[in-house]
Motif scaffolding. Sequence first.
Motif, mmCIF file in Angstrom:
data_model
loop_
_atom_site.group_PDB
_atom_site.id
_atom_site.type_symbol
_atom_site.label_atom_id
_atom_site.label_comp_id
_atom_site.label_asym_id
_atom_site.label_seq_id
_atom_site.Cartn_x
_atom_site.Cartn_y
_atom_site.Cartn_z
ATOM 1 N N ALA A 116 0.839 -1.194 0.000
ATOM 2 C CA ALA A 116 0.000 0.000 0.000
ATOM 3 C C ALA A 116 0.877 1.247 0.000
ATOM 4 N N ARG A 117 0.429 2.272 -0.717
ATOM 5 C CA ARG A 117 1.119 3.556 -0.723
ATOM 6 C C ARG A 117 0.326 4.546 0.118
ATOM 7 N N SER A 118 1.039 5.259 1.007
ATOM 8 C CA SER A 118 0.347 6.206 1.863
ATOM 9 C C SER A 118 1.321 7.281 2.335
ATOM 10 N N CYS A 119 0.853 8.085 3.288
ATOM 11 C CA CYS A 119 1.680 9.135 3.895
ATOM 12 C C CYS A 119 1.363 9.169 5.380
ATOM 13 N N VAL A 120 2.390 9.304 6.211
ATOM 14 C CA VAL A 120 2.184 9.362 7.651
ATOM 15 C C VAL A 120 2.909 10.591 8.209
ATOM 16 N N VAL A 121 2.325 11.184 9.232
ATOM 17 C CA VAL A 121 2.956 12.334 9.879
ATOM 18 C C VAL A 121 3.730 11.836 11.087
ATOM 19 N N LEU A 122 5.054 11.881 11.008
ATOM 20 C CA LEU A 122 5.925 11.469 12.099
ATOM 21 C C LEU A 122 6.819 12.636 12.494
ATOM 22 N N TYR A 123 6.852 12.918 13.786
ATOM 23 C CA TYR A 123 7.698 14.006 14.295
ATOM 24 C C TYR A 123 7.398 15.310 13.539
ATOM 25 N N GLN A 124 6.090 15.575 13.389
ATOM 26 C CA GLN A 124 5.565 16.811 12.805
ATOM 27 C C GLN A 124 5.922 16.977 11.334
ATOM 28 N N ARG A 125 6.171 15.862 10.660
ATOM 29 C CA ARG A 125 6.540 15.966 9.249
ATOM 30 C C ARG A 125 5.872 14.842 8.448
ATOM 31 N N GLY A 126 5.303 15.199 7.286
ATOM 32 C CA GLY A 126 4.685 14.198 6.436
ATOM 33 C C GLY A 126 5.737 13.383 5.711
ATOM 34 N N ARG A 127 5.574 12.065 5.741
ATOM 35 C CA ARG A 127 6.555 11.181 5.112
ATOM 36 C C ARG A 127 5.832 10.176 4.221
ATOM 37 N N GLU A 128 6.285 10.079 2.971
ATOM 38 C CA GLU A 128 5.735 9.087 2.054
ATOM 39 C C GLU A 128 6.185 7.702 2.509
ATOM 40 N N VAL A 129 5.282 6.709 2.434
ATOM 41 C CA VAL A 129 5.595 5.373 2.943
ATOM 42 C C VAL A 129 5.000 4.295 2.041
ATOM 43 N N VAL A 130 5.532 3.084 2.175
ATOM 44 C CA VAL A 130 4.888 1.895 1.612
ATOM 45 C C VAL A 130 4.623 0.941 2.768
ATOM 46 N N ILE A 131 3.533 0.220 2.675
ATOM 47 C CA ILE A 131 3.131 -0.732 3.726
ATOM 48 C C ILE A 131 2.962 -2.097 3.081
ATOM 49 N N GLN A 132 3.633 -3.108 3.624
ATOM 50 C CA GLN A 132 3.534 -4.440 3.042
ATOM 51 C C GLN A 132 3.343 -5.497 4.122
ATOM 52 N N PRO A 133 2.741 -6.625 3.775
ATOM 53 C CA PRO A 133 2.560 -7.706 4.746
ATOM 54 C C PRO A 133 3.913 -8.197 5.253
ATOM 55 N N PHE A 134 3.975 -8.518 6.540
ATOM 56 C CA PHE A 134 5.235 -9.002 7.113
ATOM 57 C C PHE A 134 4.903 -9.870 8.320
ATOM 58 N N GLY A 135 5.027 -11.191 8.154
ATOM 59 C CA GLY A 135 4.730 -12.087 9.256
ATOM 60 C C GLY A 135 3.300 -11.920 9.738
ATOM 61 N N LYS A 136 3.121 -11.785 11.061
ATOM 62 C CA LYS A 136 1.789 -11.617 11.636
ATOM 63 C C LYS A 136 1.321 -10.171 11.586
ATOM 64 N N GLY A 137 2.205 -9.259 11.178
ATOM 65 C CA GLY A 137 1.844 -7.848 11.106
ATOM 66 C C GLY A 137 2.133 -7.285 9.731
ATOM 67 N N MET A 138 2.524 -6.019 9.705
ATOM 68 C CA MET A 138 2.916 -5.374 8.453
ATOM 69 C C MET A 138 4.183 -4.571 8.698
ATOM 70 N N LEU A 139 4.837 -4.208 7.594
ATOM 71 C CA LEU A 139 6.050 -3.410 7.660
ATOM 72 C C LEU A 139 5.793 -2.112 6.923
ATOM 73 N N LEU A 140 5.952 -0.992 7.631
ATOM 74 C CA LEU A 140 5.820 0.331 7.026
ATOM 75 C C LEU A 140 7.220 0.915 6.861
ATOM 76 N N THR A 141 7.537 1.357 5.650
ATOM 77 C CA THR A 141 8.884 1.878 5.387
ATOM 78 C C THR A 141 8.810 3.284 4.825
ATOM 79 N N GLU A 142 9.532 4.205 5.465
ATOM 80 C CA GLU A 142 9.627 5.568 4.937
ATOM 81 C C GLU A 142 10.345 5.553 3.598
#
Length: 274
Positions: free
Chosen positions: A141-167
Motif C-alpha cells: 500500500a502507498r500512503s503518507c504518515v505524519v511522524l515528528y511533525q513531518r509528512g513522510r511518504e511510505v509503503v506498507i507491506q505484509p510481514f509475518g503476523k503484522g505489516m512493515l511500514l517503510t519511509e
Amino acid sequence: MVAPRAVWKGFLKVGSVSCGVKLVGATSETGKVHFKILNRKDGLPVKSAYVDEQTGDVVETQGQTKGFELEKDDFIEIEPDEIKKLKLTSAHTLEVDEFVALDDIDTRYLEKPYYLIPADGAALEAFSVLREAMKKKRVAARSCVVLYQRGREVVIQPFGKGMLLTELRTRNEMVSEKSVFEDLTSPKYDKDLLEIAELLIDKKVTKFDPSKFEDTYEDALIAMIDAKRKGKKPPKAAPPPKENVVDLASVLRKSLAREGIKAPSKARPARKSA
C-alpha cells in the motif's frame, strides 16, 4: 521482555475499511558504541553550545529561533511554534489511495522501517483481512504518515503476523543513475570467463540471512576499547585492498579450484604473461 514503545498511533484506512494501528520502531541503536568528546588537557567531558558568530557569546535555548537564509546574511526568522502549526489534516490516518506490485518497488527509495500492528483487539480482524489480501495479491500500500511533525511518504507491506511500514526517500533526494553511469562502457570479454563466474556464483548462492551480518567497524571499535582498558596494544588494522585484477582468467580459475569446482573443459587456458 518490555514491549517496544509505539511511536505513532492512528488509523489505517482503505476505502470504507479502517482499523486502529500503531507503529513501533524496527531498528535500534542500543548495540552501537557511542563516544563523548573530552578535553584533552584534563580528560573531562565537554558540551556543545550555540555561539553568536559576531560576539562569540553563548546563546541559550530560550534566545534561539530558526532562520531561512534568503541571501548572504539576510534571514527570515521563523519561530518553532509557527512550524508546529503546519500540521497535515491526515496526522492520525494512514489513508491508502493506491497499491503497487511488490516487485515494482525501487529499493533505492526505501529508508527507515517500522512495524505496523493493530492498536487493540477490536482492530485485529480488519487488520488481518487487509494484510492477507495484500499478501495474496503480492502488493504494497502507498500512503503518507505524519511522524515528528513531518509528512513522510511510505509503503506498507505484509510481514509475518503484522505489516512493515517503510519511509521513502523523495525523488529530489536521489542522484540520477544516468549522471553516474553515463561514462561507463561495455567492454568485450571472453564468454568462457562469464561461464566460470556463473559457476562461482552458483556455488555461493544461499538464503538471505541477516543473522550472519557483522558490523566489522563496530567490532573493531569494541576490540580497540577492550585492549586499551586492559593496557594492551590495539589490534592490527586490516590490510589495504589489493589492486585491480590484471589476469582475470587466472584469478577466476584459482577461485574455482579453491571451491572444488572443475573448470569447463572448453575454457581456454590462462594466457602466460610475457
